[in-house]
Design an enzyme around this catalytic site. Structure first.
Site, short mmCIF file in Angstrom:
data_model
loop_
_atom_site.label_atom_id
_atom_site.label_comp_id
_atom_site.label_asym_id
_atom_site.label_seq_id
_atom_site.Cartn_x
_atom_site.Cartn_y
_atom_site.Cartn_z
N TYR A 124 85.28 50.53 71.85
CA TYR A 124 83.90 50.80 71.51
C TYR A 124 82.75 50.33 72.54
CZ TYR A 124 80.80 49.27 67.81
OH TYR A 124 79.60 49.24 67.03
N ARG A 177 72.22 61.13 68.97
CA ARG A 177 71.14 60.05 69.56
C ARG A 177 72.81 59.60 69.70
NH1 ARG A 177 71.00 55.37 67.03
NH2 ARG A 177 72.34 55.09 68.03
N LYS A 195 84.34 53.96 65.08
CA LYS A 195 84.13 53.06 64.42
C LYS A 195 84.98 53.18 63.50
CE LYS A 195 79.31 52.88 65.60
NZ LYS A 195 78.11 51.17 65.62
N GLU A 267 75.59 58.08 61.49
CA GLU A 267 75.93 57.13 62.59
C GLU A 267 75.68 58.04 63.79
OE1 GLU A 267 77.77 53.87 62.37
OE2 GLU A 267 76.52 54.22 64.29
N ASP A 268 74.77 57.41 64.45
CA ASP A 268 73.68 58.57 65.72
C ASP A 268 73.43 59.61 65.57
OD1 ASP A 268 74.93 55.97 66.45
OD2 ASP A 268 75.38 57.07 68.00
N ASP A 290 74.44 53.01 59.04
CA ASP A 290 75.06 52.19 60.32
C ASP A 290 74.26 51.72 61.06
OD1 ASP A 290 76.39 50.34 61.10
OD2 ASP A 290 77.65 52.06 62.58
N ASP A 291 73.07 53.08 61.95
CA ASP A 291 72.12 52.19 62.93
C ASP A 291 71.06 51.94 62.50
OD1 ASP A 291 73.38 53.49 65.07
OD2 ASP A 291 73.53 55.10 64.39
N ASN A 432 72.23 50.14 73.65
CA ASN A 432 73.37 50.05 73.74
C ASN A 432 73.90 51.76 74.54
OD1 ASN A 432 74.56 48.03 72.38
ND2 ASN A 432 74.96 49.11 70.68
#
Ligand SMILES: O=C([O-])CC(=O)C(=O)O
Ligand SMILES: [Mg+2]
Length: 576
Positions: A124, A177, A195, A267-268, A290-291, A432
């Site tokens: 991860y 992203r 994930k 996600e992202d 999630d973000d 991150n």
């Protein structure tokens, strides 16, 4: 399995009887008879390598295909951990673990569950970020599903190519992203894969119920477009209607193929699409970003826990964010919502205690016209302020949170301004991976002379300052989404509601003990994550029942126990 016919393991159809069986109750690893065990050994879901017993070697045509020794799973684990530790380069560890996942899935999860703190940074954040950047070069066997513009009009067929039918969680990205690393196009696949490994290892959702998906609409990353090993479509990103149509076909196909109760975790995605997709599909699908939502929930949990150190209520504090994207505005909104729950004040009032700085400076009312819509609620009355350090001096926050995706923004000057204002400045560096963190643990404890309460999105090692060892907490959505998803699954929730996010935050905050506070932590250690996830799942499920969003009836009496009983165990099964 629809209609409330739930067995253990969250009601996922249990094709091989794997989870219904105990360790001594044998299961059949395949349902068709075959001439050789060769394919059994090459099926990662059922392979046990040298741990196949004598009986199994006879019964499943494995004689001679393995050397004589029979190992226990524990000895296999010991050997693999030993081997992994030989690698000095994190990416090599990542590749070794991915190979294991493709060779022997249960052993992979056994390693992950038993060594979560050591292996989390490998499968991860931060290593998964580097893996995505180099995905084309390290690519071996494909994982997950790729839905590209080439599949337009055929997405349902693509979904039908996936071998598992009882999927319960999809993590999907379009790669625009990836962490704070930007547009990695199709190579973002590492993220949904990582994930979902955590969904299983940390949340106990069975691997066969997890589906990683990458939507490839091109990339604007010139480096990748010119990289001969790039694995995605070699074109610039589709946008506007073309993008929206592909996503719409995808969302419809998922519902058609897997039904109402499959959880789709976004996600992202880049900001514009992330907010848009969540708003568009949250009333028709079971979706979770999630973000925006996961990160908000984990940060709120840390804040609730930190109140026991800082004193006061949430509404007594002032918050300043650097970064006004998905994470920044998502966290800000959830804080304001929790304040409203606690005080009964309207959310508009509470928002005024929260200030955001973006690349143009403090978000203030005079900028309102030109702001993207998700920033507008945060445009409060104030003089324009350009620099972060001046914003700190002007707003006098008690809490500073970095969500800009840009590293090294919390300079000594900024930290000293926070430390001058606060006895215990709470400063989180959420961007991150590690290279993008706003500041490091070492800087945090040194610059604040041991006074800062520090937490970060990426992991940092403990740091000794002035004779005391400080353990930095990891404010990463990995605390939330596995347990949150489990709660959604076991209750059969059909929609995600903000109150379920608040429930997850409260459950996580309650897991922080005196012993953790003494080390400087505002999160419990990841080593307890399965227990933490069961508690989060129980609170999330309870809230779903309370809101009338749960379809798994009747409600189990003890939800924590029920959640635990639903968790996947990576121990080998005995084959008959
Ligand atoms: O993946 C992580 O470590 C946390 C996260 O969602 C992100 O940074 O986008
Ligand atoms: Mg993310």
């Amino acid at each position: 399995m629809d209609g409330g016919d739930y067995s253990v393991a969250g009601g996922v159809e249990d094709v091989y009887g794997e989870d219904a069986a105990s360790m001594d109750q044998p299961v059949t690893p395949w349902t068709v008879s075959v001439a050789s065990g060769y394919s059994l050994m090459r099926d990662p879901r059922h392979n046990k390598g040298l741990a196949f017993t004598e009986k199994e070697r006879d019964a499943h045509y494995l004689r001679g295909l393995l050397p004589p020794v029979v190992l226990t799973q524990e000895l296999q684990e010991k050997k693999l951990m030993h081997n992994l530790r030989q690698y000095q380069v994190p990416l090599q560890r990542y590749m070794a673990l991915m190979d294991l996942q493709e060779r022997n899935e249960r052993l992979f999860y056994k390693l992950l569950v038993d060594n979560v703190e050591e292996l989390l940074p490998v499968v991860y954040t931060p290593t998964v970020g580097e893996a995505c950047q180099k995905y084309g070069s390290i690519f071996r066997r494909p994982q997950g599903l790729y839905v590209s513009l080439k599949e337009k009009g055929k997405i349902l067929e693509v979904l039908k190519n996936w071998p598992q039918r009882s999927v319960q969680v999809i993590v999907v990205t379009d790669g625009e992203r990836i962490l704070g690393l930007g547009d990695l196009g199709c190579q973002g696949m590492g993220i949904p894969v990582g994930k979902l490994s955590l969904y299983t290892a940390l949340g106990g959702v069975r691997p066969s119920a997890c589906l990683p998906i990458t939507i490839d609409v091109g990339t604007n990353n010139e480096k990748l477009l010119n990289d001969e090993f790039y694995i995605g479509l070699r074109q610039r990103r589709a946008t506007g209607q073309e993008y929206a149509e592909l996503l719409h076909e995808f969302m419809s196909a998922v519902k058609q193929n897997y039904g109402e109760k499959v959880l789709i975790q976004f996600e992202d995605f880049a900001n514009h699409n992330a907010f848009e997709l969540l708003a568009r599909y949250s009333s028709s699908h079971l979706v979770f970003n999630d973000d925006i939502q996961g990160t908000a929930s984990v940060v709120l949990a840390g804040l609730l826990a930190a109140l026991r150190l800082l004193g006061g209520t949430l509404a007594d504090h002032r918050f300043l964010f650097l970064g006004a994207g998905e994470a920044g505005t998502g966290i800000a909104e959830l804080i304001a919502l929790e304040m409203s729950k606690q005080t009964g004040n309207p959310i508009e009032e509470n928002r005024k205690k929260i200030w955001l700085v973006d690349s143009r400076g403090l978000i203030v009312d005079s900028r309102k016209e030109s702001l993207q819509h998700f920033k507008k609620p945060w445009a409060h009355e104030h003089e324009p302020v350009k620099e972060l350090v001046d914003a700190v001096k002007a707003i006098k926050p008690t809490v500073l949170i970095g969500t800009s995706g840009v590293g090294k923004q919390f300079t000594k000057e900024v930290v000293e301004a926070m430390a001058a204002l606060n006895e215990k400045p709470l400063i989180m560096a959420l961007s991150n991976p590690t290279s993008q963190a706003e500041w490091t643990a070492e800087e945090a404890y040194t610059w604040s002379e041991g006074r800062a309460i520090f937490a970060s999105g990426s992991p940092f090692d403990p740091f000794e300052y002035d004779g005391k060892v400080f353990v930095p907490g990891q404010a990463n959505n990995a605390y939330i989404f596995p347990g949150f998803g489990l709660g959604v699954i076991i209750s059969g929730a059909i929609r995600v509601h903000d109150d379920m996010l608040l429930a997850a935050s409260e459950a996580l905050a309650l897991q922080v003990t005196e012993e953790h506070y003494e080390k400087g932590l505002i999160y419990p250690p990841f080593s307890d994550i399965r227990k933490i996830s069961a508690n989060i799942a129980a609170k999330v499920a309870a809230k779903a029942y309370e809101l009338g969003l749960a379809s798994h009836l009747p409600q189990p009496k003890d939800l924590v126990k029920y959640a635990e009983s639903c968790m996947y165990s990576p121990k080998y099964r005995t084959y008959r």
